[in-house]
Design a protein around this motif. Sequence first.
Motif, PDB file in Angstrom:
ATOM      1  N   GLU A 163       7.735   8.309 -14.562  1.00  0.00           N
ATOM      2  CA  GLU A 163       8.808   7.828 -13.700  1.00  0.00           C
ATOM      3  C   GLU A 163       8.810   6.304 -13.637  1.00  0.00           C
ATOM      4  N   THR A 176       7.246  -2.506  -9.201  1.00  0.00           N
ATOM      5  CA  THR A 176       7.133  -1.059  -9.048  1.00  0.00           C
ATOM      6  C   THR A 176       5.697  -0.685  -9.387  1.00  0.00           C
ATOM      7  N   GLN A 225      10.059   4.689 -17.043  1.00  0.00           N
ATOM      8  CA  GLN A 225      11.501   4.813 -17.276  1.00  0.00           C
ATOM      9  C   GLN A 225      12.329   3.805 -16.490  1.00  0.00           C
ATOM     10  N   SER A 226      11.707   3.133 -15.519  1.00  0.00           N
ATOM     11  CA  SER A 226      12.488   2.333 -14.571  1.00  0.00           C
ATOM     12  C   SER A 226      12.234   0.829 -14.620  1.00  0.00           C
ATOM     13  N   VAL A 227      11.383   0.363 -15.563  1.00  0.00           N
ATOM     14  CA  VAL A 227      11.027  -1.054 -15.558  1.00  0.00           C
ATOM     15  C   VAL A 227      11.181  -1.679 -16.949  1.00  0.00           C
ATOM     16  N   LYS A 256      11.485   2.543 -22.151  1.00  0.00           N
ATOM     17  CA  LYS A 256      12.708   2.248 -22.893  1.00  0.00           C
ATOM     18  C   LYS A 256      12.393   1.346 -24.093  1.00  0.00           C
ATOM     19  N   LYS A 282      12.114  -6.355 -14.134  1.00  0.00           N
ATOM     20  CA  LYS A 282      11.355  -5.428 -13.291  1.00  0.00           C
ATOM     21  C   LYS A 282       9.987  -5.161 -13.902  1.00  0.00           C
ATOM     22  N   SER A 317       8.136  -0.945  -4.897  1.00  0.00           N
ATOM     23  CA  SER A 317       8.550   0.453  -5.000  1.00  0.00           C
ATOM     24  C   SER A 317       7.385   1.259  -5.544  1.00  0.00           C
ATOM     25  N   LYS A 319       6.161   4.847  -7.455  1.00  0.00           N
ATOM     26  CA  LYS A 319       6.587   6.010  -8.230  1.00  0.00           C
ATOM     27  C   LYS A 319       5.464   7.037  -8.240  1.00  0.00           C
TER      28      LYS A 319
END
Length: 291
Positions: A57, A32, A60-62, A90, A7, A50, A52
């Motif tokens: 945000e 994203t 944290q998601s990719v 992350k 991602k 997507s 964000k």
Amino acid sequence: MLTENAKIGFIGTGVMGKSMAQNLQNAGYPLTIYTRTKEKAKSLIHNGASWKSSVAELAQSVDIIITMVGYPADVEEVYFGKDGILENAKPDTYVIDMTTSNPSLAVEIYKQAKDKNIHALDAPVSGGDIGAKSGKLAIMTGGEIQAFETVLPIFKTLGENIILQGKAGAGQHTKLANQITIASNMIGVCEAITYAKNAGLNPELVLDSITTGAAGSWSLSNLAPRMIKGDYAPGFYVKHFIKDMAIALESAQEMGLLTPGLSLSLKLYKEVAENGENDSGTQALIKLFEK
């Protein structure tokens, strides 16, 4: 190890960033995005990206984060602080700043990222809106070879001339060398067109002759035709070129280097900006010479 389903988060969808993000979408990467104004990302969202509402945000998601923003201050804003990339990404995330920025800032991002087990690369690009759209950007990279090799498939989606120049900050130094070269060249392009017109020549025919000879350059082939047509739409903003040249001049002065061509170009472009051309393309420099 990243997979083809990794991602990608993309921050900064301006003149070049939008086309770069589109190329990643076309290659099948899950995308994203974060933009300050959601409307600017409308076409990317329509094509499946997507969106964000914050940098945190997104981070944290990719698995990979690419930034392509305007100024060093913007880079600092998206990377540092409790709401920035480095505090929210992350471990084992790859962060790639493709903004033209300060080499010292690239080194600081790398150091802070390494402390958090995040892999950072500075990878500014050259090629303007044309290169961004065609996926033929030159990508100048600084950082560790492992991180570079891991994200190389992504770079190959965005560009063709992709080189790891050295450790953190080396990509930015290389891009500044690129901008120093362009700075003096743009003056020469403007002077040549003005000379051709005043000599009673057809400037388009002149370009046909000189673009393939020793005078040939990307600016001469791609920006000179826009100058002749009076097309000042931004492929690369005057304001951003001024920013790049100012960084390059500061860096050169720190090394004790003399850069008269760079200094003159910066002076002329500041005059262009003062004349209301801040948001025009860099080819608007011709307006000073046409007076």
